[in-house]
Structures are given as C-alpha cells and as structure tokens.
Enzyme design. Structure first.
Site, PDB file in Angstrom:
ATOM      1  CB  CYS A   1      50.988 -10.957  10.569  1.00  0.00           C
ATOM      2  SG  CYS A   1      49.694 -11.858  11.610  1.00  0.00           S
TER       3      CYS A   1
ATOM      4  N   GLY B   1      50.196 -19.298   5.722  1.00  0.00           N
ATOM      5  CA  GLY B   1      51.463 -18.632   6.441  1.00  0.00           C
ATOM      6  C   GLY B   1      51.909 -19.333   7.869  1.00  0.00           C
TER       7      GLY B   1
ATOM      8  CB  THR C   1      38.982 -11.429   2.035  1.00  0.00           C
ATOM      9  OG1 THR C   1      39.589 -11.160   2.785  1.00  0.00           O
ATOM     10  CG2 THR C   1      37.267 -11.472   2.445  1.00  0.00           C
TER      11      THR C   1
ATOM     12  CB  SER D   1      49.642 -16.218   2.292  1.00  0.00           C
ATOM     13  OG  SER D   1      49.470 -16.965   3.953  1.00  0.00           O
TER      14      SER D   1
HETATM   15  C1  LIG Z   1      41.698 -15.019   7.659  1.00  0.00           C
HETATM   16  C2  LIG Z   1      42.595 -14.595   6.491  1.00  0.00           C
HETATM   17  C3  LIG Z   1      43.824 -15.361   7.483  1.00  0.00           C
HETATM   18  C4  LIG Z   1      45.109 -14.682   6.911  1.00  0.00           C
HETATM   19  N1  LIG Z   1      46.487 -15.319   6.892  1.00  0.00           N
HETATM   20  C5  LIG Z   1      47.619 -14.497   6.573  1.00  0.00           C
HETATM   21  C6  LIG Z   1      48.971 -15.456   6.656  1.00  0.00           C
HETATM   22  O1  LIG Z   1      48.583 -16.923   7.036  1.00  0.00           O
HETATM   23  N2  LIG Z   1      49.726 -14.717   5.812  1.00  0.00           N
HETATM   24  C7  LIG Z   1      49.501 -13.589   5.121  1.00  0.00           C
HETATM   25  O2  LIG Z   1      50.770 -12.984   4.688  1.00  0.00           O
HETATM   26  N3  LIG Z   1      48.768 -12.981   5.038  1.00  0.00           N
HETATM   27  C8  LIG Z   1      47.152 -13.173   5.693  1.00  0.00           C
HETATM   28  N4  LIG Z   1      46.092 -12.900   4.874  1.00  0.00           N
HETATM   29  C9  LIG Z   1      45.722 -11.710   4.234  1.00  0.00           C
HETATM   30  C10 LIG Z   1      45.519 -11.790   3.193  1.00  0.00           C
HETATM   31  O3  LIG Z   1      46.481 -12.603   2.480  1.00  0.00           O
HETATM   32  C11 LIG Z   1      45.301 -10.734   2.415  1.00  0.00           C
HETATM   33  O4  LIG Z   1      47.066 -10.268   2.289  1.00  0.00           O
HETATM   34  C12 LIG Z   1      44.834  -9.637   2.654  1.00  0.00           C
HETATM   35  O5  LIG Z   1      43.141 -10.178   3.052  1.00  0.00           O
HETATM   36  C13 LIG Z   1      44.296  -8.504   1.242  1.00  0.00           C
HETATM   37  O6  LIG Z   1      43.626  -9.264   0.816  1.00  0.00           O
HETATM   38  P1  LIG Z   1      42.022  -9.128   0.528  1.00  0.00           P
HETATM   39  O7  LIG Z   1      41.022  -7.610   0.789  1.00  0.00           O
HETATM   40  O8  LIG Z   1      42.215  -9.973  -0.830  1.00  0.00           O
HETATM   41  O9  LIG Z   1      42.123 -10.551   1.500  1.00  0.00           O
HETATM   42  C14 LIG Z   1      45.242 -13.226   5.867  1.00  0.00           C
HETATM   43  C15 LIG Z   1      43.601 -13.073   6.069  1.00  0.00           C
HETATM   44  C16 LIG Z   1      42.616 -13.292   5.973  1.00  0.00           C
HETATM   45  C17 LIG Z   1      41.430 -12.717   5.848  1.00  0.00           C
END
Ligand SMILES: Cc1cc2nc3c(=O)[nH]c(=O)nc-3n(C[C@H](O)[C@H](O)[C@H](O)COP(=O)(O)O)c2cc1C
Ligand SMILES: Cc1cc2nc3c(=O)[nH]c(=O)nc-3n(C[C@H](O)[C@H](O)[C@H](O)COP(=O)(O)OP(=O)(O)OC[C@H]3O[C@@H](n4cnc5c(N)ncnc54)[C@H](O)[C@@H]3O)c2cc1C
Ligand SMILES: Cc1cc2nc3c(=O)[nH]c(=O)nc-3n(C[C@H](O)[C@H](O)[C@H](O)COP(=O)(O)OP(=O)(O)OC[C@H]3O[C@@H](n4cnc5c(N)ncnc54)[C@H](O)[C@@H]3O)c2cc1C
Ligand SMILES: Cc1cc2nc3c(=O)[nH]c(=O)nc-3n(C[C@H](O)[C@H](O)[C@H](O)COP(=O)(O)O)c2cc1C
Ligand code: FES
Ligand code: FES
Lengths: 303, 257, 303, 257
Positions: free
Chosen positions: A130, A46, A266, A21
C-alpha cells in the site's frame, strides 16, 4: 460447455474473475447491484488491527486513463469487522479473501491470527504494497529482506492459503516474488498501485492531500502485464494478475501472460457489472478459440 | 436494501437554460425506481479521451408515468461541458439511485431552501416534492449575475422565490447569507442548502446560531458513487463518512464545520 | 513582457521547452513543419558508437493514453552522424543536445569523446535508461554502482554540460539521482520510458517483436511527475522533466514540481506543433499569474 | 524541402461506398499542397478514449480548384470505425503531405495496377493521374465477395477494369494473382500494387519472375508518420527504412521479400 473454474492453492474458484481489494468494499455494496455469487471471489477492503480514519480529503484525482487514490486504508479495524461485517457477509456464495495490513510485523501477525479464525474467509492476501500509509505498507514490499521477514512470520500463524500482494514500485519485481515464495507464500498477486502525483497548475497545489498517491486503471495495464509475465516466469507458485483490467480482452491478456486468475479494481468504479461481463467474455473467448477450460489460457502466450 | 442499477437511458431533451446550465431529460424503457430529492446519479461521459470516471449529478425531477428523470447540468469543467453537448436520441449510461434523500419537512413546517451554482437542482426538486403550502416554502437562489440565474418561474406554485446576485442585477445584491430572509431565520423549522462549500458553510453558521434544523447537500469528488472506493469522505462527528452513501445530505450538526 | 528564458548549467535556453530524444529525429524532420529556432532545444536521436539496425518490426503498440516502443536505438553510428547529419543541422538556432548510448562504459567514453569535439552540440545527455537494448542501456541506470561508474568515467572526458537521463524503472529514483550527482553530473533528465508489455489476445502473441518495450505518453505522467518532484527535493543540480507532457498545463505542472525545463516526446507524434503551442501556453500562464519569468515556476508548488 | 502541415479540414462528404468502405472528402479553406498517388495523410481520431495515435490513410483523390482531398476509409478496427462516423461539417485534423509517390509510368508504358482491401484508394488515384491511354492501363481489384467491392465504374475511362472475388461472385474466382492478367505479366512495363501484405508478396514474386518493374505501397504501423519515431520500419537492402518517409512506396527489388 467450457469450464471456467480455476484452482489456486487448493481453492477452487468457479471462474478466474475476482474483485480487487479497496475497490469492492466488503462485498455488500456490490450486492446492491447483483448477487456476488457470480464472482470467482472478492478481495475484501484492506483491514488493519485498529480503526484507521485514512487520509484527509481530497483522496482522489483523475488522470489520463486512470486515477490516483490516497485513501490510506480507512477501516474500523479487525474487531469491528469480525463483530459487525463478517456476520453479514460470511454466507455469500463466493470466496471471500481478507486483505491484511500492518505497520509492523507484529501487527501483521496479530491481524493474521484473528483473520485465520474466520471460517468463511477462504484465504489471506498480505498487502505489503500500500503506497498510501506512512508506516508499514509499501515499505515492506519494496525490499527483499523486509518482504521475506513479514511473509515468514505471517506464514507461521496462517493456516489459510497465503497470497502476498506485491508492489510494482520496485526495480525488479521478480526478486521480491522469489523472496516471498521462498518464505512460504502460496501465491502472489500483483500489482498494487504505482506511486504517482497530480498537480492543480492553476492553484499550484497537489491534487491529493498526501501529495502522492497510488495510480490505477488502464494507464498502468502495460506495466502490470509486463510484471505478471516476468513473475510468472520467475516463480512456481500461482500468480494472480491485476492492473487496469477493464474488459474480458484485458483479463485474457493477463491470463495469457501467466495469471491463474485476475482481479478487477478501478473498472468497478466505472461500472460495477464489469467483473460479471468479463466472466461472460472469457466464456465467449474460450468457445471461439475451442478451448475447454479457463486454465488452458494460463501462460499460453506464444513467443 | 434498495437495488441499484446501471442503465442506458435515452436523452429525450437537452435544452440550454442559460449559457452554462442545461436541462437534460432522460427516459427509461422500463419503469424507473423511485428517486427522492437529494439523491443523485452517476453519469458516464463517453467519447472523450480526457475523462476517465463518471460524474455525479443530483436529480432535478422525476416523472414516473413517462419514466423520465431530469438533471440540471452546469458547465464547470471538461466532463460537464461534454455532457451538455449530448444530442436527443443518444444514450447515457447512468448509475442510480445513489445517496440519501433530505429529511422531508413535517406538514406544517416552514422551510427555507437555499441554492447556489449547481446546487439549484436538488433544492427545486425538494420544493416540488415537499408537499407544503406555498406560503410555508421559501426558495432563495444565489448567483453572480442575473444571467447566471435560470428561469424558475414555474416553481412559484411551490413557494416564494427570492434571488440574490453579486452585482445586484436581480434580487438583492450580495451573497445569499446577506439576503433579508436570513434576518428572521428562526421563523423557519427547517433549512436546506446546496451550493458551493463556502455558501453552505456560512448558511450552516447562521442556522446554527439561530438553532434551526439544517441539512446541506455536499458535492465531493467521487470515484465510484456507491460506497466502495472511500474517496468521497467528509469528516463528521461519526468519523470520516462517505458522501456518496452516508450523504450527500448531512445534518450540519454532524459536520465538523 | 514575461521572460521565458531559463538557465541550466550555464546554458541559456530561450524557453524551457525542449523536444525529447527519439521523438524529434535529428531536428531536420521538424524543420518540415516549422523553424526549430522557436524551441528551447532539441535532444537529438539516440546515437551509438556503431551502426545499429534497431529491433525487428513491430516496434510499436498503442495502449491506453500511451504507446509502447521497442525501436532499440536504430541509428547509423556517430561517425555517420558527424559526417552527414551534423553539418546539415549544426547552424539551427537552438540548442542541439546529443543523446549518447553505449553497451559498455568504454563505448560511452569513446562516444562522448567524439561528441565533445562537435562545437555546436551544446550538451550531452547520457542515456543510461533505454529499456529496448539487450546490452547496456537501462542496465546502467537501475543500480547506483553502475550509474556512478559510467557517470564518473564519462565526466572525465566530457567538457560540455553533462545531463544524465534516468530510468523510472527503479525502486527509488532519488538514490540514482544522488549517485550521478555525486559523480559530477551537471543535471539530470527524467524520465525515460517505463518497461511495459502488450498482447494480442486473439493471436496470443506479444504486440512487440521484443515482447517488452518502453511506455510513454500521458499514461505515465502521474508517475513521471512524482519522480521529478522527488528528485528535485533530493538533489541540488537542475532537473529536466518529461513523461506524457501534451500541453502547457502539463509542462507547468512539471516545472511546479521542480523541473527547470521540460522535454516533449510522444506528443510530437500526435502533433509536431505541440512544443511550440506549449511555449505560447507557458507565456500565457505567466502573464495570467503575474509572473515575470519562467524560472519563477520552478519548484514553486505549494504544499 | 517540401513543407508539411497540420491542418483542420472540414468534412464536406462522408458516404458509404459499401458496408465497410467510406469515401470521406475534406476541404481546406486555403489552397491545398500538391499530393500525388502513393502519398498519405495522418488523421486524428477525436472523441474516443480508446485511440491515442493518429491513423494513416492514402490519398484517393485531390481537387485543387475546390481545395478538397478524398480518402477511402475501410473499417478495420476501432479507429477506422470511429472515423467513418464523422459527420459533414465536422473538422478533422490531418498531417500532410506524407510519404513518397509512385514512380510515374512513361507515356507509352503499359501498366498493371493491383489493389486489394484498403489498398484500392492509391491504385485508383494512380490510374487517374498516370495520364496514359486507356488501353495501356489495366486495373485489377480483388476482394472476398462482390459486396466487398466498391463501385469503380467511373474509372473505366482511365483503363480496363478486372475483378476477382474469393467466392466468384464478381469477376474471376480466387486471389488476384490467380487472375488471367498474371498469365502475361511481361506485356506490362510497370506493375503497381497496394493491399494486404500476402497479396503484395505474391504479386512481387510474379513480377520478379517476369522481370517487370514493380512498386508496392506498404501499410505499416505508424506512430508519427513523418520520420521521427522509427517505428514503421521495413527491412530493405539499404537497411531498415521508415515506411513513412522512405516509403510507403517501395520498389520490390529493395525489399527483402
Ligand atoms: C480507491 C482504491 C483503494 C484501494 N485499496 C486497497 C486496499 O485496501 N488494499 C489493497 O491491497 N489494494 C488496494 N487498492 C489497489 C487495488 O486493489 C489494485 O491493486 C489496483 O487498483 C490495481 O488494479 P486496477 O487498476 O484494476 O484498479 C486500492 C485501489 C484503489 C483505486
Ligand atoms: C452528489 C453530487 C451532486 C451533484 N449535483 C450536481 C448537479 O445537479 N448539477 C451540476 O451541474 N453539478 C452537480 N454536481 C457537481 C458535478 O459533479 C461536477 O460539476 C462535475 O463532476 C464536474 O465535472 P467536470 O468534468 O466538468 O469538471 P472537471 O474538469 O473534472 O473539474 C473542474 C474543476 O472542478 C473541480 N471539481 C470537479 N468535480 C467536483 C466535485 N464533484 N466537487 C467539487 N469540485 C469538483 C475540479 O477539481 C476542478 O478544479 C454534483 C456533485 C455531487 C458530488
Ligand atoms: C501508408 C498507409 C496508407 C494507408 N491507406 C489506407 C487507406 O487508404 N484506406 C484504409 O482504409 N486504410 C489505409 N491504411 C490502413 C489504416 O491506417 C488502418 O486500417 C488503420 O490504421 C486501422 O486503425 P484502426 O484503429 O481501425 O485499427 P486498430 O483497432 O488499431 O487495429 C485493428 C487491427 O489492425 C491492425 N492494424 C492497425 N493498423 C494497421 C496498419 N497500419 N497496418 C497493419 N495492421 C494494422 C492492428 O494490429 C489490429 O490487429 C493505410 C495504412 C498506411 C500505413
Ligand atoms: C519512439 C521513441 C523513441 C525513443 N528513443 C529514445 C532515445 O533514443 N533516447 C532516449 O534517451 N530516449 C528515447 N525515448 C524516450 C523519450 O525521450 C522520453 O524519455 C519518453 O518517451 C517519455 O516522454 P514522453 O512521454 O513525453 O514521450 C524514446 C521514446 C519513444 C516514444
Ligand atoms: S465515491 Fe466511492 S465511496 Fe463515495
Ligand atoms: S511512423 Fe514514425 S518514423 Fe515512420
């Protein structure tokens, strides 16, 4: 032929690779690159009850092998989503999962009720982690009583599989996982971002408008992997793992540690094709290791 | 919906235009999609442990018979520096086409293009693509000193060129908005600008005062470049918009400047 | 001339750059490269009451912009230290600070009493945050009551400045910081390593003999910086910051966030001269920014 | 106490010895400290976002008039791969000298040197430096196939060369310990070995059975290379010792094999 399909809470995913997300928009943006029906599923951006502008610019800072974000759940609200976005995406041939966010338990409930009505939303991911909002968000996810309360109340109105997304910013994530399991969560997803900070030394100012933000990317992988392994050993419900997954090897590590499926976040910013490449990479791995099914990987770490 | 791609392009040229600006020409083995002035590409910076994300660069020129795309890269920090060290024959991973193009001028429009710093590339591309009579195109380029300017002689075929420098070493002395062309802004139908925020803001102010159509191309910090991260926002009258998908080109009337 | 000296708990450090415990041996190893009198101070290798063999090999795994370690406090015990190591290093012209570790409160007390006798040990860093030992270690540092108890008891027998080293593996580090401040800690140092894990996907085994280990290096910098900033705003005692500092800019960021001094750890493995380069870099920065003293940096972040 | 240094050395040679082994020669602008067989250097792998720590490599050769040091780098993973791509003229940051040397043989000793995989370098260096009569030196090198062997012809001046390959394509077929020289181990005064753990362990077993002095050079995972991290330990009769400072050379009697 290896079988990539995995089953979580009676949902059959064609493969264990979902997009996280907030990192894959509302699926449409990925369609600019490829047909999202390749993916196991998509966690939608989200959503909140009402329109949110999100935080002020700058919202992003690059760090060593990662990035901080302080988006703050910018979205037009659930009604806009239902009226304008849902109709456009609802027939995508993959699991669409809503990521719901509230400032109060009541908001979570109201939002869940609305999402629950949407036929082509396969499941609900309850985001109690969050780090970028002043009210609600992570504050629900870092204590057992509040995590329990929101899970219990949302469970009552949620007829779809309920995934609770956990915060890594806690002393013992297994406590929170067990707490939400106890209140009827069907599965848990972890981790959300880690609370971090970056500074412009020359200007002596924080790099984010919000001072602190959420760290994601490869930097957090060792921490996320540890938490997935801990939670897998602590609960009976399925675990969906994420945090810094950049390639198939990373994804396989999470599955070995106990994840039934993974989310890619990411990494998409670097290359939107990474989730697709990961699917291929898992297939290769299964073949090389003479494994029949992706589910054979889950928790198969040898100690 | 315009298909976007992630492709490895081959560097066929990397030449220093001056001490901080480099022209990098990239070639595709297949036909390259149409890219218009204002649009940009997101470039992977490989082989360094300091850079995690891609870096966005405006397209400076396209050649659809050669299947090449050119960028002008100005060294600002670690990523742009590393990028300018790439060698002919090496591959560069590029996400494109991204963002929206400038509103093309009408055939009889008189236009003013103002570029500063790394904002020169899209202005020159627009001058070339606008398809106007030379005398209807005014290009004004600003820099600190004459050494910071790049050689743009061949753009004289597309319009009249003016320069400013802060030290007076080339063209008029001072910031671009102090240049004499700003005395008669109303003679232009459209003004386009790309450069440092402060520059664009003062241009927007002048354009607004003169009541002339004005578009600027913003350079925000981007994580994804294609609309999924919501990091690159600009507050507008329509709310917070993503610079990478709703921009980078904005009409100044939409901005909250 | 800029003044690099900083004062913490009545100790004057010639500059704010110390080396972190477990990453600079017992100072002698650095002497192979340069005279350690250049340094503000040296946190000696973690010492325990009795000989410890540490954990089994492998104890190390490289991760994105960081590393995991599972050394587990290998050392020959305090008596060996006093008899064999201390005499060799005691006249180094820098502050030598002992890093004391126990499995029980009693062990911490006994150890502190012994170290307290050593004239040329300038201060004691109470390590209640080691993630790599089965007993004691981090378990003391992740709950307020246990952190309070050990600090209170050690404080009673400790006549030197008492620095308590905090674990980042907690929901709210400011709670722990305030707890130890309340029990008489003279300053806090943070952070110790983050609990993480790495897996060899091909072999399906953990990369560390202990399965989990401590993450250090640039990967953790955004998290450590956030914690230093939070703790600086929560307590009155000085804060010593660390976590992924690789260069002068990093060190300055920690000082802007509130650190009175910094410790350099993992960076030493890449290049033992980094602490010395950081001292030079801070000097440069102060000159460029027309600042007279390194203490001008402390907490001077502009919000 | 021997001073240790961190220095940028210039690559003056990087040649492929076969498809996976490269000879890298590094030159110092100043005089280079004495480094002896068994000692190693810790090399920074630059310009990659995958590698965080340095990588240790045994010294293969020294030239104190030219101020050069040579390494043999075998491609094992990401770091060694990247290292073999370095170009002549580039700089490499190196920490040295690290670790302990082999016990030199006495002047009339007959010695056996066994090398496998990336363990060949210190064995050849020791053969060259031992200063023994050619007939008193036996070198046995093992590899999977003849292609995995490097050309060591010029070491024939220092001793008698034998080979094994697993497929029999060069020398005797099988593992090194199956080679006929192991039939008469007692004819040697000292045995030295460097290579994969399994190889060294079986050599140690044979040497122990024959009651011959035997030293092996271990290749552990290292973070620092100079004794501060305590990551590189080997359990010994004297407790857990650091391979980087108390080794990499160990007498097999001290090991718990
Ligand atoms: C720019 C950005 C926006 C995000 N927005 C949300 C969100 O709206 N809801 C949510 O549950 N997680 C959100 N996340 C968290 C990601 O879903 C994920 O849990 C987190 O980035 C770790 O995974 P990754 O290292 O693969 O990015 C966001 C992450 C990033 C980088
Ligand atoms: C749509 C768009 C088009 C662009 N077109 C061009 C172009 O044609 N030619 C060109 O040379 N550059 C262009 N840029 C700017 C270019 O992306 C940045 O110069 C580059 O990302 C800097 O990376 P770096 O690693 O060198 O800098 P860093 O080392 O990451 O940063 C150096 C300093 O610059 C600031 N900074 C970095 N990126 C940006 C940014 N995007 N906006 C504002 N400040 C920033 C950082 O905060 C830091 O203070 C464009 C940017 C955008 C968004
Ligand atoms: C004292 C010493 C001397 C050495 N001398 C030489 C030499 O002369 N020539 C040479 O080619 N190599 C030598 N090596 C080995 C060399 O350091 C490794 O091959 C190198 O570090 C591998 O790095 P990589 O990034 O290519 O592998 P990675 O991509 O990091 O790892 C690939 C695989 O190899 C394993 N591995 C990595 N490093 C080691 C290690 N040091 N020991 C055991 N397993 C490891 C990893 O766990 C992984 O499974 C020496 C090692 C030591 C400790
Ligand atoms: C190999 C290793 C050993 C360590 N041993 C100790 C120790 O004995 N006592 C202690 O308090 N911290 C120990 N630490 C933690 C460091 O002192 C420091 O808190 C941590 O590494 C974060 O800083 P860095 O990122 O600069 O390394 C150790 C860290 C490493 C990497
Ligand atoms: S850069 Fe990600 S939305 Fe614009
Ligand atoms: S590698 Fe650090 S002690 Fe040996």
């Amino acid at each position: 032929m290896v079988d990539l399909a995995v089953k979580i809470n009676n949902l059959e995913f064609k493969n264990p690779v979902l997009t996280a997300s907030g990192t894959s928009g509302n699926a449409e943006e990925l369609m600019d690159f490829y047909d999202v029906s390749k993916l196991g599923g998509i966690l939608l951006k989200g959503v909140t009850l009402r329109n949110r502008d999100g935080n002020a610019y700058p919202r992003m800072a690059e760090t060593a092998s990662g990035m901080l974000n302080a988006v703050g759940l910018q979205n037009k609200g659930i009604d806009y989503f239902i009226a304008n976005i849902y109709p456009r995406i609802k027939d995508y041939k993959t699991h669409l999962i809503a990521n719901v966010n509230g400032s109060t338990v009541e908001e979570y409930i109201e939002l869940t009720e609305k999402v629950d009505e949407l036929e082509n939303i396969s499941a609900i991911e309850l985001n109690i982690s969050c780090p970028n909002v002043k009210e609600g968000g992570m504050s629900f996810g870092i204590s057992c009583p509040s995590a329990e309360a929101v899970t219990r109340e949302v469970r009552r109105v949620c007829n779809k599989p309920l995934i609770v997304k956990l915060s890594p910013n806690v002393t013992d994530i297994t406590e929170i996982a067990k707490a939400v399991e106890g209140q009827g969560a069907d599965s848990v997803s972890l981790v959300n971002t880690f609370l971090g900070m970056a500074i412009d030394a020359e200007k002596k100012i924080p790099l984010l408008s919000t001072i602190t933000g959420g760290l994601s990317g490869p930097a957090i992988k060792p921490l996320a992997l540890r938490m997935v392994w801990q939670v897998y050993n602590a609960v009976k419900i399925p675990v969906i793992g994420m945090g810094g997954i950049m390639n198939a090897t990373d994804a396989i590590e999470f599955m070995l540690a106990g994840a039934s499926a993974v989310q890619v976040g990411t990494a998409i910013f670097k290359d939107p094709f990474i989730p697709v490449k990961i699917i291929d990479g898992i297939k290769d791995y299964l073949e090389r290791h003479n494994l029949e099914s992706a589910t054979d990987l889950v928790g198969s770490l040898q100690l | 919906m315009s298909k976007k791609e992630v492709k490895n392009l081959v560097v066929v040229e990397n030449v220093a235009l001056n001490s901080t600006n480099f022209l990098i020409k990239l070639k595709s083995s297949e036909s390259i999609p149409k890219i218009e002035p204002g649009q940009f590409v997101n470039v992977e910076i490989k082989d360094t442990n300091e850079i995690f994300l891609r870096r966005p660069f405006s397209v400076f020129d396209m050649d659809y018979t050669e299947n090449t795309m050119s960028l002008i890269v100005k060294i600002l920090g670690r990523g742009s520096k590393k990028l300018t060290e790439i060698k002919k024959g090496e591959e560069l991973s590029v996400v494109f086409p991204l963002g929206k193009t400038f509103t093309y001028p009408d055939i009889n429009d008189k236009i003013l293009l103002v570029g500063g710093g790394s904002g020169v590339a899209p202005m020159l591309f627009l001058a070339k693509e606008a398809g106007l009579k030379k005398d209807n195109v005014t290009m004004l380029l600003g820099a600190r000193t004459s050494e910071d300017h790049i050689n743009v002689q061949k753009y004289e075929q597309y319009g009249n060129l003016y320069f400013t420098t802060e030290d007076g070493s080339l063209g008029e002395k001072g910031f671009v908005t102090a240049h004499s062309v700003f005395k008669n802004l109303k003679t232009y139908n459209k003004i386009y600008a790309c450069g440092p925020d402060a520059m664009m803001k003062s241009i927007a102010k002048e354009a607004d005062k003169a009541g002339v159509f004005c578009e600027v191309s913003l350079e925000n910090l981007m994580a994804c470049g294609f609309g999924v991260c919501l990091c690159c926002i600009e507050p507008t009258v329509k709310g917070n918009l993503c610079v990478c998908t709703e921009g980078p080109v904005f009409n100044i009337n939409d901005l909250k400047w």
